[in-house]
Design a protein around this motif. Structure first.
Motif, PDB file in Angstrom:
ATOM      1  N   ALA A 456       0.826  -1.215   0.000  1.00 53.91           N
ATOM      2  CA  ALA A 456       0.000   0.000   0.000  1.00 53.91           C
ATOM      3  C   ALA A 456       0.858   1.263   0.000  1.00 53.91           C
ATOM      4  CB  ALA A 456      -0.937  -0.004   1.203  1.00 53.91           C
ATOM      5  N   THR A 457       1.905   1.306   0.858  1.00 53.98           N
ATOM      6  CA  THR A 457       2.735   2.516   0.970  1.00 53.98           C
ATOM      7  C   THR A 457       3.964   2.472   0.064  1.00 53.98           C
ATOM      8  OG1 THR A 457       4.076   1.598   2.775  1.00 53.98           O
ATOM      9  CG2 THR A 457       2.020   2.727   3.384  1.00 53.98           C
ATOM     10  N   ARG A 458       4.296   1.285  -0.448  1.00 55.66           N
ATOM     11  CA  ARG A 458       5.461   1.048  -1.295  1.00 55.66           C
ATOM     12  C   ARG A 458       6.786   1.253  -0.549  1.00 55.66           C
ATOM     13  NH1 ARG A 458       3.571   3.270  -7.304  1.00 55.66           N
ATOM     14  NH2 ARG A 458       1.579   2.146  -7.291  1.00 55.66           N
ATOM     15  N   GLU A 459       6.717   1.254   0.763  1.00 57.26           N
ATOM     16  CA  GLU A 459       7.945   1.360   1.558  1.00 57.26           C
ATOM     17  C   GLU A 459       8.611  -0.015   1.649  1.00 57.26           C
ATOM     18  OE1 GLU A 459       6.835   2.922   5.323  1.00 57.26           O
ATOM     19  OE2 GLU A 459       6.355   4.924   4.548  1.00 57.26           O
ATOM     20  N   GLU A 460       9.933  -0.021   1.583  1.00 57.46           N
ATOM     21  CA  GLU A 460      10.700  -1.263   1.624  1.00 57.46           C
ATOM     22  C   GLU A 460      11.753  -1.197   2.719  1.00 57.46           C
ATOM     23  OE1 GLU A 460      10.475  -2.394  -3.164  1.00 57.46           O
ATOM     24  OE2 GLU A 460      12.359  -1.686  -2.268  1.00 57.46           O
ATOM     25  N   VAL A 461      11.974  -2.334   3.377  1.00 61.90           N
ATOM     26  CA  VAL A 461      12.995  -2.401   4.414  1.00 61.90           C
ATOM     27  C   VAL A 461      13.634  -3.782   4.378  1.00 61.90           C
ATOM     28  CG1 VAL A 461      11.313  -3.112   6.157  1.00 61.90           C
ATOM     29  CG2 VAL A 461      13.463  -2.062   6.882  1.00 61.90           C
ATOM     30  N   ASP A 462      14.943  -3.820   4.578  1.00 65.51           N
ATOM     31  CA  ASP A 462      15.670  -5.094   4.593  1.00 65.51           C
ATOM     32  C   ASP A 462      15.541  -5.723   5.987  1.00 65.51           C
ATOM     33  OD1 ASP A 462      16.432  -4.801   2.009  1.00 65.51           O
ATOM     34  OD2 ASP A 462      18.454  -4.058   2.447  1.00 65.51           O
ATOM     35  N   ILE A 463      15.095  -6.990   6.000  1.00 58.41           N
ATOM     36  CA  ILE A 463      14.900  -7.723   7.249  1.00 58.41           C
ATOM     37  C   ILE A 463      15.835  -8.935   7.252  1.00 58.41           C
ATOM     38  CG2 ILE A 463      13.242  -8.929   8.726  1.00 58.41           C
ATOM     39  CD1 ILE A 463      12.539  -6.009   8.319  1.00 58.41           C
ATOM     40  N   PRO A 464      16.617  -9.124   8.321  1.00 54.85           N
ATOM     41  CA  PRO A 464      17.444 -10.341   8.388  1.00 54.85           C
ATOM     42  C   PRO A 464      16.573 -11.584   8.207  1.00 54.85           C
ATOM     43  CG  PRO A 464      18.045  -8.807  10.141  1.00 54.85           C
ATOM     44  CD  PRO A 464      16.826  -8.243   9.482  1.00 54.85           C
ATOM     45  N   ARG A 465      17.088 -12.544   7.476  1.00 55.98           N
ATOM     46  CA  ARG A 465      16.301 -13.730   7.111  1.00 55.98           C
ATOM     47  C   ARG A 465      15.725 -14.433   8.344  1.00 55.98           C
ATOM     48  NH1 ARG A 465      16.335 -16.483   1.972  1.00 55.98           N
ATOM     49  NH2 ARG A 465      15.069 -18.356   2.196  1.00 55.98           N
ATOM     50  N   GLU A 466      16.499 -14.513   9.409  1.00 58.19           N
ATOM     51  CA  GLU A 466      16.041 -15.242  10.599  1.00 58.19           C
ATOM     52  C   GLU A 466      14.943 -14.487  11.360  1.00 58.19           C
ATOM     53  OE1 GLU A 466      19.707 -12.845  11.789  1.00 58.19           O
ATOM     54  OE2 GLU A 466      19.068 -14.097  10.099  1.00 58.19           O
ATOM     55  N   LYS A 467      14.794 -13.194  11.061  1.00 60.25           N
ATOM     56  CA  LYS A 467      13.770 -12.404  11.747  1.00 60.25           C
ATOM     57  C   LYS A 467      12.547 -12.128  10.865  1.00 60.25           C
ATOM     58  CE  LYS A 467      17.042 -10.033  14.806  1.00 60.25           C
ATOM     59  NZ  LYS A 467      17.561  -8.715  15.261  1.00 60.25           N
ATOM     60  N   LEU A 468      12.561 -12.649   9.641  1.00 63.71           N
ATOM     61  CA  LEU A 468      11.504 -12.332   8.678  1.00 63.71           C
ATOM     62  C   LEU A 468      10.132 -12.800   9.162  1.00 63.71           C
ATOM     63  CD1 LEU A 468      10.654 -11.257   5.884  1.00 63.71           C
ATOM     64  CD2 LEU A 468      11.092 -13.567   4.990  1.00 63.71           C
ATOM     65  N   ILE A 469      10.036 -14.027   9.654  1.00 63.76           N
ATOM     66  CA  ILE A 469       8.742 -14.580  10.080  1.00 63.76           C
ATOM     67  C   ILE A 469       8.124 -13.710  11.171  1.00 63.76           C
ATOM     68  CG2 ILE A 469       7.558 -16.564  11.075  1.00 63.76           C
ATOM     69  CD1 ILE A 469       8.648 -17.097   8.282  1.00 63.76           C
ATOM     70  N   ASP A 470       8.939 -13.353  12.181  1.00 64.16           N
ATOM     71  CA  ASP A 470       8.431 -12.535  13.283  1.00 64.16           C
ATOM     72  C   ASP A 470       7.981 -11.159  12.792  1.00 64.16           C
ATOM     73  OD1 ASP A 470       8.863 -14.543  15.112  1.00 64.16           O
ATOM     74  OD2 ASP A 470      10.836 -13.805  15.741  1.00 64.16           O
ATOM     75  N   GLU A 471       8.732 -10.585  11.853  1.00 59.01           N
ATOM     76  CA  GLU A 471       8.373  -9.254  11.341  1.00 59.01           C
ATOM     77  C   GLU A 471       7.078  -9.296  10.542  1.00 59.01           C
ATOM     78  OE1 GLU A 471       8.516  -5.196  10.479  1.00 59.01           O
ATOM     79  OE2 GLU A 471       9.495  -6.412  12.022  1.00 59.01           O
ATOM     80  N   ILE A 472       6.907 -10.337   9.746  1.00 62.02           N
ATOM     81  CA  ILE A 472       5.658 -10.477   8.980  1.00 62.02           C
ATOM     82  C   ILE A 472       4.482 -10.624   9.932  1.00 62.02           C
ATOM     83  CG2 ILE A 472       4.354 -12.024   7.459  1.00 62.02           C
ATOM     84  CD1 ILE A 472       6.990 -12.571   5.975  1.00 62.02           C
ATOM     85  N   ARG A 473       4.619 -11.462  10.954  1.00 59.23           N
ATOM     86  CA  ARG A 473       3.539 -11.649  11.929  1.00 59.23           C
ATOM     87  C   ARG A 473       3.223 -10.337  12.648  1.00 59.23           C
ATOM     88  NH1 ARG A 473       5.863 -17.353  14.292  1.00 59.23           N
ATOM     89  NH2 ARG A 473       4.797 -18.752  12.784  1.00 59.23           N
ATOM     90  N   ARG A 474       4.257  -9.576  12.998  1.00 56.73           N
ATOM     91  CA  ARG A 474       4.028  -8.320  13.691  1.00 56.73           C
ATOM     92  C   ARG A 474       3.224  -7.345  12.816  1.00 56.73           C
ATOM     93  NH1 ARG A 474       5.743  -3.324  13.933  1.00 56.73           N
ATOM     94  NH2 ARG A 474       7.172  -3.586  12.151  1.00 56.73           N
ATOM     95  N   ARG A 475       3.575  -7.304  11.544  1.00 55.40           N
ATOM     96  CA  ARG A 475       2.899  -6.382  10.639  1.00 55.40           C
ATOM     97  C   ARG A 475       1.455  -6.816  10.347  1.00 55.40           C
ATOM     98  NH1 ARG A 475       6.601  -3.415   6.278  1.00 55.40           N
ATOM     99  NH2 ARG A 475       8.559  -3.255   7.449  1.00 55.40           N
ATOM    100  N   LEU A 476       1.199  -8.103  10.444  1.00 49.31           N
ATOM    101  CA  LEU A 476      -0.142  -8.596  10.121  1.00 49.31           C
ATOM    102  C   LEU A 476      -1.088  -8.612  11.321  1.00 49.31           C
ATOM    103  CD1 LEU A 476       0.823 -11.594   7.809  1.00 49.31           C
ATOM    104  CD2 LEU A 476      -0.129  -9.392   7.099  1.00 49.31           C
ATOM    105  N   GLU A 477      -0.548  -8.260  12.504  1.00 52.49           N
ATOM    106  CA  GLU A 477      -1.402  -8.231  13.685  1.00 52.49           C
ATOM    107  C   GLU A 477      -2.502  -7.183  13.510  1.00 52.49           C
ATOM    108  OE1 GLU A 477       1.104  -7.440  16.971  1.00 52.49           O
ATOM    109  OE2 GLU A 477       1.836  -9.498  17.159  1.00 52.49           O
ATOM    110  N   PRO A 478      -3.757  -7.527  13.939  1.00 52.89           N
ATOM    111  CA  PRO A 478      -4.856  -6.573  13.784  1.00 52.89           C
ATOM    112  C   PRO A 478      -4.659  -5.342  14.663  1.00 52.89           C
ATOM    113  CG  PRO A 478      -5.555  -8.536  15.013  1.00 52.89           C
ATOM    114  CD  PRO A 478      -4.170  -8.791  14.528  1.00 52.89           C
TER     115      PRO A 478
END
Length: 478
Positions: A456-478
């Protein structure tokens, strides 16, 4: 709809609600529609016969069976959202789900209680059901449709379960934001008392009920004309009925009728009015009495009802000069049916019941029209992340990453091409409403990161591979 001995007897005994059937009672199709696997031989024979009659190679016109229709993904997604809201309400009120066969010889829930000797149960049932008749599809009535039922069975103190059923209807219609609505309530005992004091013979109660029930669609003069011309009532008796059935209100009306010289002398009417007063006291405690109307024209002309009856209608204010909003159709209905279970018990043991059926098909049609009118795009999938690559020869990297996401329970997709263009992948996200894109290129692989893009915002950020799952879950939290 359902066979209980002769078809005529079944129609006399079985409920009919806002969606054309009530409480999964129309679930007795003569034969269950054949499935996609076990009927291949039959279908191929039919197809060959049709092809032969069409002149050899010409295929027959394709269509669904009469009274049915296909639902594209957007419609199914909308219906799933609707059903989820209704079921959530049922669960919130402590109901357990049951499922009964689509082929029924008796009334499903009443038969289930009697057969299993159950005397206390709060249940809901959502199922695709079938009508025996040929409904008019132009009016949104189909042969195949969904029913959504909630029932409370058991011996309880008066009007507490009945009040909860009305609260459930109020919650569902409020949650769905369908607009203004009104829930009409009445009691068959009050109606029967009215007919009795107006001089109507008991043999004509049911047929008079069915005529009174048309008052929401016809003016009183037309209803009176039917009573006199078709039902054989005297004009005087019809006028006496008219004095009562045109009344609607709340506690004040109940109090007034309790003092009515004629009704107060009728045992059934007095019982019904006493329970109606109690019901409105509970509805006031629930905070919903403002949307409930005690309406003596509500009849729901079937003879299995024994007490309170109710129906919810959507209202439409046509213009600012209209004093009262007009009804645009029933979206829920139900009532108390204390004698139905005893009909199937060998010893005639009664189990008091009250229930409601939500008119899912009518509500779905309204929501469908609103979505089409607004141009809203309905998401047809729940995909959370698209795994994308910006360069060629990175299919293996995409497959490895998407497997990690699936393993973590994240809903993910990728395009089925070896070397898709990045712009096409991102455009797919926007077209389908996917919120995140996980981009893995040569540089990301070297650095051990994944570029996470907010679509939606087209913002991009590099996430360490081992932290990707946690970051995706955090962003998808309601």
């Amino acid at each position: 709809m359902v066979r209980l001995g002769p078809l005529a007897a079944a129609r006399r005994l079985l409920p009919a609600g806002p969606a054309g059937g009530w409480r999964s009672l129309s679930r007795s199709w003569p034969l269950r529609p054949p499935g996609p696997v076990g009927d291949r031989g039959l279908l191929s024979r039919q197809a060959r016969a049709a092809a032969g009659s069409a002149g050899g190679g010409r295929a027959p016109p394709l269509k669904t069976p009469k009274g049915t229709r296909d639902h594209p993904p957007a419609h199914v997604a909308l219906r799933d959202r609707l059903l989820a809201a209704v079921v959530a309400c049922f669960k919130r009120h402590g109901a357990a789900a049951i499922d009964t066969p689509v082929l029924e010889l008796q009334v499903p829930f009443a038969r289930y209680l009697a057969m299993n000797k159950i005397t206390n149960m709060k249940r809901y049932h959502v199922a695709k059901v079938y009508r025996r008749d040929n409904p008019a599809t132009t009016r949104g009535r189909y042969r195949e449709f969904y029913q959504c039922d909630f029932d409370i069975a058991g011996q309880f103190d008066p009007m507490i379960p009945d009040a909860e059923c009305l609260k459930i209807v109020h919650e569902i219609l409020s949650d769905l934001q369908l607009g203004d609505f009104l829930i009409k309530v009445n009691d068959r005992r009050i109606l029967n008392g009215v007919f009795a004091v107006c001089g109507i013979p008991e043999s004509k109660f049911i047929t008079t009920c069915s005529t009174v029930d048309k008052l929401d669609k016809m003016p009183w003069e037309d209803v009176k004309s039917e009573m006199v011309g078709e039902k054989g009532l005297s004009p005087e008796a019809a006028d006496r009925i008219g004095e009562y059935v045109q009344l609607h209100g709340g506690l004040d009306l109940i109090e007034r009728l309790l003092q009515d010289a004629k009704l107060s002398q009728n045992k059934l009417a007095k019982e019904g009015l006493g329970d109606m007063k109690l019901l409105f006291e509970y509805l006031t405690l629930f905070g919903i009495a403002g949307e409930i109307s005690f309406d003596l024209s509500l009849a729901r002309g079937l003879d299995y009802y024994t007490g309170v009856i109710f129906e919810a209608v959507l209202l439409q204010q046509e213009n600012e000069h209209v004093e009262e909003p007009v009804s645009v159709g029933s979206v829920a209905g139900g009532g108390r049916y204390d004698g139905l279970v005893g009909m199937f018990d060998p010893k005639g043991r009664k189990v008091p019941c009250v229930g409601v059926s939500i008119g899912i098909e009518r509500i779905f049609s309204i929501l469908e029209q609103r979505v089409e009118a607004s141009g809203e795009k309905v998401r047809t999938t729940e995909t959370q992340v698209l795994v994308a690559t910006p360069q060629k020869h990175l299919l293996a990297a995409r497959l490895k990453l998407i497997s990690e996401l699936w393993g973590a329970g994240i809903k993910a997709e990728m395009l089925y091409k070896k070397d898709p263009k990045l712009l096409k992948q991102l455009q797919y996200c926007e077209d389908t409403g996917i919120p995140l894109a996980a981009i893995v290129g040569e540089q990301e692989l070297t650095d051990g990161v994944v570029k996470l893009r907010d679509v939606a915002t087209r913002e991009e950020v590099d996430i360490p591979r081992e932290k990707l799952i946690d970051e995706i879950r955090r962003r998808l939290e309601p």
